[in-house]
Design an enzyme around this catalytic site. Structure first.
Site, PDB file in Angstrom:
ATOM      1  CB  ILE A   1      -0.979   0.009   1.197  1.00  0.00           C
ATOM      2  CG1 ILE A   1      -0.230  -0.091   2.518  1.00  0.00           C
ATOM      3  CG2 ILE A   1      -1.987  -1.116   1.052  1.00  0.00           C
ATOM      4  CD1 ILE A   1      -1.110   0.132   3.728  1.00  0.00           C
ATOM      5  N   PRO A   2       0.282   2.363  -0.452  1.00  0.00           N
ATOM      6  CG  PRO A   2      -1.135   3.868  -1.550  1.00  0.00           C
ATOM      7  CD  PRO A   2      -1.086   2.480  -0.971  1.00  0.00           C
TER       8      PRO A   2
ATOM      9  CE  LYS B   1       6.900  -2.231   1.042  1.00  0.00           C
ATOM     10  NZ  LYS B   1       7.193  -1.014   1.796  1.00  0.00           N
TER      11      LYS B   1
ATOM     12  CB  SER C   1       4.462   4.697  -8.815  1.00  0.00           C
ATOM     13  OG  SER C   1       5.363   3.618  -8.846  1.00  0.00           O
ATOM     14  CB  THR C   2       2.081   3.834 -13.588  1.00  0.00           C
ATOM     15  OG1 THR C   2       0.778   4.358 -13.300  1.00  0.00           O
ATOM     16  CG2 THR C   2       2.019   3.065 -14.890  1.00  0.00           C
TER      17      THR C   2
ATOM     18  CD  GLU D   1      -5.896   3.059  -6.938  1.00  0.00           C
ATOM     19  OE1 GLU D   1      -5.299   3.801  -7.751  1.00  0.00           O
ATOM     20  OE2 GLU D   1      -6.118   3.362  -5.767  1.00  0.00           O
TER      21      GLU D   1
ATOM     22  CB  CYS E   1      -4.073   7.484  -7.257  1.00  0.00           C
ATOM     23  SG  CYS E   1      -5.229   6.753  -6.109  1.00  0.00           S
TER      24      CYS E   1
ATOM     25  CD  GLU F   1      -0.122   9.933 -10.212  1.00  0.00           C
ATOM     26  OE1 GLU F   1       0.705   9.011 -10.348  1.00  0.00           O
ATOM     27  OE2 GLU F   1      -1.225   9.783  -9.664  1.00  0.00           O
TER      28      GLU F   1
END
Lengths: 501, 318
Positions: free
Chosen positions: A180-181, A206, A259-260, A280, A314, A411
């Protein structure tokens, strides 16, 4: 002299008081959320097999408050060994207990987590704000309540899976690796963990390197809720731990938000392994304002779309498409509104825009903003004063942005908006879709039929009409194209965590 | 159209305050109710403490139109109110007088003399308040007489019947006529927002009032079910802001009715401050129409001064 006359005389003697004070700025006194009730341990270990254990590396890294750059705590640096241990514990818990429990029993645990989050919501909000830099009003009113709501919502599904997928046999997948971010730390943990547990899977999570603290508080909550050991494991660490987790052969499903670039790397690693994957990723969402829109409210939506959580979102509405006939009033109103945003101490209840999450992110924002200026776009920045210490960036927008500019394509993930104009609905659709991303979009118009048409034509997973950045556990969320695949939230959010036969 | 309907328009075209109805209607753009209410609610969450709270509360007093509008109003009652208006808290010289005392026209001359040289203004409701359902000539006559009796400010009501049936020109003309009848007195135009049905209508009525010559626009009479609310005030302020941008003329705002405690009064000031900026933080451009609010503010101020709340027995009931 009558009594009335006497009174009147008294009144007349009184000086005509200041009818109203001179024009001055109304400085709101500091209104800081108390931190007295929060104690953050100086050192945090990994949460594996229901216990807090030291990392294999015997190393702990510093986690800071981005608003002050002061260290809050040290957090265990998990490595491949720790990940392996966590995955084995998750597997054992899956086989021994969790998959055998009835849905009703699983629901009890998940409801318990939801209630404990509510009970500890004040402390969670304060720590979320201290560790991530977001305004306390957002962590208090959005992040934490929504996190609890996600657990409540998916707890409700746990014993109703056969109704979620009628006429199919529903079984769990196994061990889910979840990465996760840092932008919504606890909320993203909830988005990931709640549906996985409801469907009968076990989890290795994580958290992001810069924002591990509320995930570790969630570990304590999970312990307190009495979940069988190993059902949820939380491994903190850097990219190495993330890579080890996403490439671990014992994992059945990977869910990644971030991130992509990293998403693509994970997809490559997963190719051919048979693991399930949902991603995502980034976004560069269009927020489209038509000339018949309620303009004052559209400006609120633009502000909420891009300056909410410092633009670390995002699905942020980072490209504003405004119909040329109303561009002048919209930008005038936007400039005025940005001037009222209160940037500063995230713990102040009146703060609207908090601190940038990390030095690295601040550098990235600065670099992209510089590129915007270099490419000739016109910059407008709030003249607000910024604190001396910590990571800060003023609310900013660029007008006169070309579709080909970097700031219209990449982005930024910060409080920076690119403004473009359009002439017809067709042009708006064409240019809004002209991006590798497709996570979300906003449409502002009074015309209902136009909203429906735009929703059909826009290539985005989430479309908001006359609002922006609204989230609800019952509503699926996810992207098109390079914004990822798979949905989180709602009934759709269960699908990635079940095997159907 | 008859000769008589056109003629007054031509004569009025020279009045500097009177603008075109068509321009007013053009600025009557839609309002999104959900988003407007959300914005107002978020402003109401501002947390005002210590100095900023005390400053705001004193400002609120100085912006107050202390009001009594009842059939049972007597000179005794009104006199007590005037005393309170001039010196709201005799124990604290720091507390400013209110902006105005708002009464029915028959009380104007009495209030004028009761207030004397205090600087507190006299406001009179007029034009068949609160329903506005009387003859145009009577509305004009009532306004003229109230001004002649000493009213500094006239609070008129719009003809909601005409507005709701789409006769905007009628509403517009009537406001312009009353403005003319006001002479030097300031004109506050009561839209009676609770009668108008939605924010789009409130925006339209606000624009019509300003383009016709209002000095202030005001939400309510206090006599219907829904009076002032924060989102209505926000929407009306946004109208004032757009009008100011177009014409350079500053119009005042007066929410009235239902503003009964300090917290709510501060929320109104926050909406004002964050929508219009510091220039509008003056009683020349903002008023709070209220009757029971003053004592609550005094109670809060004394608490800030002494550190303790005191019971209602320590604040006069007027």
């Amino acid at each position: 002299m009558t009594r009335n006359e006497k009174n009147r005389e008294t009144l007349e003697r009184l000086a005509p008081g200041p009818a109203s004070p001179a024009v001055i700025n109304w400085e709101y006194s500091a209104s800081l959320e108390s931190t007295d009730h929060v104690s953050i341990a100086p050192r945090h270990n990994l949460f594996i097999g229901g216990r807090f254990v030291e990392p294999h590396s015997k190393k702990w890294f510093s986690t800071i408050n981005p608003a002050t750059e002061e260290e809050l705590s040290k957090v265990a640096e998990g490595d491949a060994e720790d990940v392996d241990r966590a995955v084995r514990e998750a597997r054992r818990a899956y086989e021994k207990s969790w998959r055998k429990l009835s849905g009703t029993e699983r629901a009890k645990y998940i409801f318990r987590i939801a209630r404990l989050i509510q009970e500890k919501s004040r402390a969670l909000a304060v720590v979320e704000t201290m560790n991530g830099g977001k305004p306390i009003k957002e962590s208090r009113d959005i992040d934490i309540p929504l996190a609890a709501a996600h657990f409540f919502y998916y707890a409700g599904w746990a014993d109703k899976l056969e109704y979620a997928f009628p006429n199919r046999n529903v079984s769990p997948i196994g061990v889910a690796a979840q990465i996760i971010p840092w932008n919504f730390p606890l909320l993203m943990a909830a988005w990931k963990i709640a549906p996985a547990l409801a469907a009968g899977n076990t989890v290795v999570l994580k958290p992001a390197e810069t924002t591990p603290l509320t995930s570790l508080m969630l570990a304590e909550i999970i312990q307190e809720a009495g979940l069988p050991p190993g059902v949820v494991n939380i491994v903190t660490g850097g990219p190495a731990a993330g890579a080890a987790l996403s490439s671990h052969p014992g994992v059945d499903k990977i869910a990644f938000t971030g991130s992509t670039e990293v998403g693509k790397r994970i997809e490559r690693a997963v190719a051919g392994t048979g693991k399930r994957l949902t991603l995502e990723l980034g976004g560069k969402a269009p927020n489209i304002v038509f000339e018949d829109a309620p303009l004052d409210q559209a400006v609120e939506g633009i502000v909420n779309g891009i300056y909410f959580n410092q633009g670390h979102v995002c699905c942020a509405g980072s490209r504003l498409f405004v119909q040329e006939s109303v561009a002048e009033p919209v930008l005038r109103k936007l400039r005025q509104r940005i001037g009222t945003l209160r940037v500063g101490n995230p713990l102040d209840k009146n703060t609207d825009v908090g601190a940038i999450n990390s030095q690295a992110q601040l550098d990235k924002i600065r670099e992209l903003v510089q590129s915007g200026t270099d490419e000739g776009a016109e910059i407008f920045q709030s003249s607000c004063s910024l604190p001396q210490r910590g990571f800060w960036f003023p609310p900013t927008f660029f007008s006169g942005v070309a579709q080909s500019s970097r700031i219209a394509q990449e982005e930024i993930f910060g409080p920076v908006l690119s403004v473009l104009t359009f002439r017809t609905p067709e042009e708006a659709i064409e240019r809004a879709n002209n991006t590798p991303y497709g996570l979300s979009a906003g449409v502002w118009t009074e015309k209902g039929s136009r909203i429906l048409k735009m929703a059909q034509k826009l290539r985005a997973g989430v479309i908001w009409a006359n609002t922006y950045n609204k989230f609800d556990p019952t509503s699926p969320f996810g992207g098109f194209k390079e914004s990822g695949f798979g949905r989180e939230g709602g009934l759709h959010g269960l699908a990635p965590y079940v095997m159907l036969s | 159209m008859t000769e008589t309907a056109i003629a007054p328009n031509l004569s009025r075209a020279v009045a500097p305050y009177r603008r075109a109805l068509a321009d007013a209607l053009e600025l009557a753009i839609p309002v999104d109710a959900v988003a407007a209410e959300e914005r107002a609610a978020s402003l109401a969450k501002r947390s005002l403490k210590k100095d900023s709270k005390v400053w705001g509360l004193k400002l609120a007093i100085s912006m107050m139109d202390l009001t009594t509008l009842e059939g049972k109003d007597t000179r005794g009652k009104v006199y007590a109110l005037c005393q309170k208006a001039v010196r709201p808290d005799p124990s604290d010289p720091e507390v400013p007088p209110v902006a105005a005392v708002c009464v029915y026209p028959t009380m104007v001359s009495f209030v004028k003399s009761a207030l004397g040289q205090s600087g507190v203004k006299v406001a009179a409701v007029a034009t068949g308040f609160p329903s506005g359902q009387t003859f145009p000539a009577i509305k004009i006559a009532e306004t003229r007489q109230a001004v002649a009796a000493g009213a500094d400010e006239i609070d008129m009501v719009i003809d909601r019947g005409a507005f709701l049936s789409g006769h905007y020109q009628h509403v517009f003309d009537e406001i312009a006529d009353i403005k003319e009848a006001c002479g030097p007195a300031h004109l506050k135009v009561i839209l009676e927002t609770g009668d108008l049905g939605n924010y789009d209508q409130i925006r339209r009525a606000s624009m019509i009032a300003m383009f016709a010559g209002a000095d202030f626009i005001k939400t309510s009479t206090g006599k219907v079910g829904v009076n002032a609310t924060l989102p209505i005030t926000l929407v009306m302020l946004e109208c004032i802001r757009d009008f100011y941008h177009l014409t350079g003329k500053k119009i005042g705002m007066k929410p009235a009715g239902g503003i009964s405690n300090s917290k709510l009064a501060l929320a109104y000031l926050v909406v004002l401050y964050e929508t219009m900026g510091p220039e509008w933080m003056t009683s020349d451009l903002f008023r709070l129409g209220a009757s029971s609010l003053l004592n609550d503010i005094l109670m809060q101020l004394r608490k800030e001064r002494t550190g303790a709340y005191q019971s209602g027995d320590y604040f006069t009931l007027d």
